[in-house]
Design a protein around this motif. Structure first.
Motif, PDB file in Angstrom:
ATOM      1  N   ARG A  27      30.376  32.310  40.789  1.00  7.12           N
ATOM      2  CA  ARG A  27      31.424  32.786  40.903  1.00  7.12           C
ATOM      3  C   ARG A  27      31.590  34.232  40.024  1.00  7.12           C
ATOM      4  NH1 ARG A  27      35.289  28.490  42.706  1.00  7.12           N
ATOM      5  NH2 ARG A  27      33.632  27.598  44.457  1.00  7.12           N
ATOM      6  N   VAL A  32      30.912  37.947  41.651  1.00  4.80           N
ATOM      7  CA  VAL A  32      31.305  37.719  43.495  1.00  4.80           C
ATOM      8  C   VAL A  32      33.554  38.044  42.321  1.00  4.80           C
ATOM      9  CG1 VAL A  32      33.664  36.823  44.583  1.00  4.80           C
ATOM     10  CG2 VAL A  32      30.193  36.349  44.302  1.00  4.80           C
ATOM     11  N   ALA A  33      33.598  37.063  41.004  1.00  8.37           N
ATOM     12  CA  ALA A  33      35.138  37.673  40.264  1.00  8.37           C
ATOM     13  C   ALA A  33      34.942  39.042  39.392  1.00  8.37           C
ATOM     14  CB  ALA A  33      35.367  36.512  39.663  1.00  8.37           C
ATOM     15  N   GLY A  43      33.190  42.133  44.949  1.00  4.88           N
ATOM     16  CA  GLY A  43      34.069  41.141  45.373  1.00  4.88           C
ATOM     17  C   GLY A  43      33.779  40.054  47.037  1.00  4.88           C
ATOM     18  N   GLN A  44      33.279  40.652  47.268  1.00  8.00           N
ATOM     19  CA  GLN A  44      32.618  40.460  49.254  1.00  8.00           C
ATOM     20  C   GLN A  44      31.087  41.048  49.376  1.00  8.00           C
ATOM     21  OE1 GLN A  44      36.646  42.277  50.424  1.00  8.00           O
ATOM     22  NE2 GLN A  44      36.983  40.300  51.549  1.00  8.00           N
ATOM     23  N   LYS A  88      26.388  30.601  45.363  1.00  9.86           N
ATOM     24  CA  LYS A  88      27.842  29.740  45.439  1.00  9.86           C
ATOM     25  C   LYS A  88      27.699  28.353  44.415  1.00  9.86           C
ATOM     26  CE  LYS A  88      29.033  31.291  49.581  1.00  9.86           C
ATOM     27  NZ  LYS A  88      29.994  31.819  49.656  1.00  9.86           N
ATOM     28  N   ARG A  89      27.348  28.305  43.763  1.00  8.45           N
ATOM     29  CA  ARG A  89      27.101  26.953  42.763  1.00  8.45           C
ATOM     30  C   ARG A  89      26.787  27.072  41.974  1.00  8.45           C
ATOM     31  NH1 ARG A  89      26.992  22.256  46.862  1.00  8.45           N
ATOM     32  NH2 ARG A  89      27.568  21.459  44.860  1.00  8.45           N
ATOM     33  N   THR A  90      27.318  28.056  40.952  1.00  9.60           N
ATOM     34  CA  THR A  90      26.924  28.303  39.906  1.00  9.60           C
ATOM     35  C   THR A  90      28.023  29.045  39.240  1.00  9.60           C
ATOM     36  OG1 THR A  90      25.817  30.383  39.617  1.00  9.60           O
ATOM     37  CG2 THR A  90      24.456  28.227  39.817  1.00  9.60           C
ATOM     38  N   LYS A  91      28.329  28.642  37.581  1.00 15.29           N
ATOM     39  CA  LYS A  91      29.770  29.735  37.182  1.00 15.29           C
ATOM     40  C   LYS A  91      28.784  30.742  37.242  1.00 15.29           C
ATOM     41  CE  LYS A  91      30.757  27.331  33.192  1.00 15.29           C
ATOM     42  NZ  LYS A  91      30.226  27.910  31.417  1.00 15.29           N
ATOM     43  N   GLY A 147      35.506  41.254  42.123  1.00 15.00           N
ATOM     44  CA  GLY A 147      36.610  41.618  43.005  1.00 15.00           C
ATOM     45  C   GLY A 147      37.803  42.116  42.199  1.00 15.00           C
ATOM     46  N   PHE A 156      22.113  29.220  46.666  1.00 15.57           N
ATOM     47  CA  PHE A 156      22.744  29.016  45.652  1.00 15.57           C
ATOM     48  C   PHE A 156      23.441  29.190  44.315  1.00 15.57           C
ATOM     49  CE2 PHE A 156      22.103  25.012  42.230  1.00 15.57           C
ATOM     50  CZ  PHE A 156      22.940  23.793  43.419  1.00 15.57           C
ATOM     51  N   VAL A 195      36.120  35.287  31.388  1.00 20.26           N
ATOM     52  CA  VAL A 195      34.858  35.269  32.487  1.00 20.26           C
ATOM     53  C   VAL A 195      34.068  36.062  31.107  1.00 20.26           C
ATOM     54  CG1 VAL A 195      33.533  36.094  33.732  1.00 20.26           C
ATOM     55  CG2 VAL A 195      35.230  34.789  34.730  1.00 20.26           C
ATOM     56  N   SER A 235      39.736  39.187  36.080  1.00 18.61           N
ATOM     57  CA  SER A 235      37.838  38.194  34.699  1.00 18.61           C
ATOM     58  C   SER A 235      37.977  38.524  33.881  1.00 18.61           C
ATOM     59  CB  SER A 235      36.641  38.426  35.284  1.00 18.61           C
ATOM     60  OG  SER A 235      37.147  38.558  37.147  1.00 18.61           O
TER      61      SER A 235
END
Lengths: 315, 503
Positions: A187, A190-191, A261-262, A181-184, A194, A178, A204, A199
């Protein structure tokens, strides 16, 4: 016919799951003992520790970092927990202290990486030794054991027929998925992995995130130490040797790119299960532990090899 | 007259398909010995893919390739090299800490007395000869990292020739060169042509093509549109072939409605880089920032944006004095920065369009700490449609987009953030003509909506065509200021070169 969209976008995860399913099928054909409720619960139990550590590593690796210290941090946090319990601390408080110690170790890693600009490999390699030494120091090298039954429940208890540690693992994975996928924060992890510079220039808070990521890694290693200590009814200062490698392996088998990143939390869970099932199945088949090491190593290599072949075919 | 010689390179019916995209659709390309053949087309037209097929980096699905009339196998880069094909990519393939000579013979070192040893003297001698043949004054023992971009490029050219390349592909070779360096490069290209080497030249700089090219092949949407002699064609014709329409009105006139001050910079200094820079920027205004490479334009942008520390100087945003210590702060204050290097600094290439669009403003889609991917996707979808990003879907990773579309995604990120002071650093670098016109329109529209825009560009037509006001930098200082429409390219160049402004 086109495969369903879900399979296209999650091809790597679908692949991991497929490998897991095939592995289970093969093992259930080879030995009647594999596909039994008690054995499957056993596998889950054995997977729990590695799986929980691997969640933290998944975050770290997603951010293009690495954490070699988790095994040692697990040991240090475990003995802190054990000493606190022996000193008569209430269980929740002792667990809190334990997780705090783990998170603090992770924070040190994060600070060294984010502000000291050390390569994560070096920073966590250093802490790996420091934390191990710390665990040996506070215990004088001896295991700490003998706890209250209420603490042991964490290892032996069952809810709805499923062992408590398995519930804990599932809870950790649900939350970690969660958050990713669903919080800043998720994200940002991952950023950063990546493209760190992009970023940074997108506002960021890279340094703060990195500290958070490593703190999370340490905290989860400590959480794993709670489950391990409860299961063994003792905390060993030499616990968790080379656990970091198992966790990295689970993450990589699960499809998370070491370049960052992935990747996914779910993949790591399947990766950890693959390792667990493999060990369990080889045990059931009476394969020696020496051979097991060889097999597990080959699986790790095969997983990454398949990835690069898969990527290569896209050129 | 003798019989027409068979072309040195003949590619016929080359096709390449990726999932969901036809990258090349039965493309033909014929290149003769001793010609400079321009390959022209918008980004995404298939030029790069075609060249990658030629280089053995991409396997073709169909079609055949002949060199000197003989079919060749281009299964991998080494096979292509053996066939006499050499490619110089925009990003050089040099080892920075080795010497020029080491780089020239990397992997083919002359053998010394014992196996495994290198005959360094022979290597240096050969390297010197190669460089001399090119007419390049370079020390073979110099470390590549210490060389300028133009010199590194010469090393690449020399390397290509030292492996007896018959066909040399150059991808945007001038994008990082100064005028003078470009001329030197052209001199080298002409001497290659005289030696019978076929040069395939990819560039978006239209003016250049007429200077250096013999023939041109235009591609569009993975198809071959036409091949003609450059001497017989005009820029307008070529552009029409590329985009399928004419771009006479590249810079539509607009009536700027210039409002109050949005950004003011006073006495900005960064030791050794920026000296005493003061200027202001108003809402609705496009200010062009011109100057040569290395004059400090990007450094100025980074300093204002908080990416680099400043030593002294003050910044006002919308009339309020602000201290900007980090990009995070700059963004909070409503600034956006479209960097020069999209791939390295602008985008998270391995993630999708939605994630890149929302990255600078995730808070907008977060309630009680929980992100709503649905709302982020809605906004990203709306922006992508508004900016006309060409993509099969928002879940597309940006690495798969063409340069123009990538740039639009970067822009979408800042629009998502609702930034109203925007700094564009080379907004159309590496972007094809059609997408360029779109970016220009977008920039004008953004200014029309009351945003303040500072645009760094090395392309004079861009600066002259878009700017309401033009600032010129020279060696870290502001060397001149002009009103748009009242200055000639010559005047700007004069100023950028450090001569006194004529204005």
């Amino acid at each position: 016919m086109m495969p369903p969209r879900f399979l296209v976008t999650h091809a790597r995860q679908a692949g991991t799951v497929a490998v897991f399913v095939v592995l289970c099928l093969i093992l259930s054909l080879l030995t009647p003992h594999f596909l039994t409720t008690s054995n499957l619960l056993n596998v889950a139990q054995q997977t729990v520790i590695n799986a929980v550590i691997a969640v933290g590593l998944t975050y770290v690796i997603l951010s293009a970092g690495i954490d070699l210290s988790v095994g040692s941090v697990l040991a240090l946090a475990g003995v802190v927990l054990a000493l606190a319990l022996q000193a008569g601390w209430p269980v929740p408080l002792a667990i809190g202290a334990c997780v705090l110690v783990g998170a603090a170790c992770g924070t040190v890693n994060g600070l060294l990486v984010a502000f000291g600009r050390l390569p994560p490999f070096i920073a966590t390699l250093g802490l790996m030794s420091v934390a191990r030494g710390g665990a040996l120091l506070v215990t004088d090298g001896r295991p700490v054991s003998g706890f209250d039954a209420s603490f042991r429940w964490l290892a032996t208890g069952e809810v709805l027929g499923i062992p408590v540690p398995v519930w804990c693992m599932l809870g950790v994975y649900a939350i970690a998925h969660f958050v990713l996928k669903r919080t800043k924060f998720g994200r940002y992890v991952v950023a950063i992995g990546g493209n760190e510079e992009a970023s940074l220039l997108s506002g960021v808070p890279v340094a703060a995130c990195k500290v958070g990521i490593y703190a999370l890694g340490g905290g989860l290693a400590a959480a794993a130490s709670v489950l391990l200590t409860a299961r063994l009814n003792s905390a060993q200062p030499i616990a968790g040797l080379s656990y970091e490698l198992d966790a990295i392996a689970a993450t990589v088998i699960g499809g998370t790119s070491l370049m960052g990143g992935q990747g996914s939390v779910f993949g790591t869970l399947v990766g950890a299960l693959i390792m667990g099932v493999l060990r369990n199945g080889l045990n059931l088949l009476g394969v020696s532990s020496y051979v097991q090491q060889v097999v597990i190593g080959a699986v790790i290599i095969a997983a990454v090899l398949l990835d690069s072949v898969f990527k290569g075919s896209k050129r | 007259m003798a019989l027409p010689e068979p072309p040195l390179l003949a590619m016929h019916g080359i096709a390449k398909r990726y999932p969901g995209v036809v990258a090349l659709d039965a493309v033909d390309l014929e290149v003769r010995r001793g010609e400079v053949h321009i390959l022209l087309g918008e980004n995404g037209a298939g030029k790069s893919t075609l060249m990658k097929v030629l280089a053995g980096a991409v396997r073709r699905d169909a079609g055949d390739v002949r060199i000197d009339g003989r079919p060749v196998d281009l299964g991998d880069p080494r096979a292509a090299q053996r066939a006499g094909v050499s490619i110089i990519y925009q990003e050089f393939n040099l080892v920075p800490h080795l010497s020029v000579a080491d780089n020239l013979y990397l992997g083919r070192e002359p053998r010394g007395r014992w196996p495994g040893l290198i005959d360094r003297r022979a290597q240096a001698r050969n390297a010197a000869r190669q460089l001399e043949a090119l007419g390049v004054a370079l020390d073979p023992q110099a470390r590549v990292a210490d060389l300028g971009v133009a010199e590194q490029q010469m090393v690449e050219v020399a390397k290509a020739l030292s492996i007896d390349a018959k066909i040399l592909v150059m991808d945007e070779p001038t994008s990082a060169l100064t005028e003078k360096e470009i001329e030197r490069l052209f001199a080298v290209i002409r001497s290659l042509r005289a030696r019978g080497v076929a040069v395939i030249y990819i560039s978006h700089r239209m003016e250049e093509l007429f200077q250096i090219g013999d023939r041109v092949t235009v591609m569009r949407d993975g198809r071959h549109v036409g091949t003609c002699l450059l001497a017989d064609s005009t820029m307008d014709e070529l552009i029409r072939m590329m985009v399928g329409r004419s771009l006479t009105e590249q810079f539509p006139k607009r009536t700027a409605r210039i409002g109050e001050e949005a950004l003011r910079v006073e006495g900005l200094n960064r030791r050794g880089v920026l000296h005493d820079i003061s200027f202001s920027l108003r809402r609705g205004e496009i200010v062009g920032l011109a100057g040569l490479m290395g004059s400090g334009r990007t450094e100025l942008a980074r300093a204002i944006f908080g990416a680099d520390r400043i030593d002294t100087g003050r910044i006002w945003l919308r009339g309020r004095a602000v201290t900007i210590g980090s990009p995070q702060q700059a963004i909070r204050e409503g600034m956006g920065f479209l960097t020069e290097d999209r791939k390295r600094q602008g985008l998270v290439l391995c993630r999708d369009i939605e994630e890149n669009t929302s990255l600078a403003h995730l808070g907008r889609f977060t309630r009680a700490g929980v992100l709503s991917p649905r709302r982020a996707a809605e906004t990203a979808g709306r922006l992508a449609a508004e900016l006309r990003v060409k993509t099969p879907g928002l879940g597309q990773r940006v690495v798969n987009l063409s340069g123009g579309n990538q740039q639009k995604v970067v822009l979408a990120k800042w629009l998502c953030r609702e930034a109203d002071v925007l700094i564009f650093d080379e907004p159309t670098r590496g972007i094809d003509v059609g997408a360029k016109a779109e970016i220009y329109q977008l920039i004008q529209r953004l200014a029309g909506e009351g945003r303040a825009i500072l645009m760094i560009s090395s392309e004079l037509p861009e600066i002259l065509g878009l700017s309401d006001r033009i600032l010129v930098m020279h060696r870290g200082r502001l060397a001149g200021e002009f009103r748009g429409g009242e200055v000639t390219p010559e005047q700007l160049l004069h100023c950028a070169l450090g001569a006194h402004p004529v204005a």
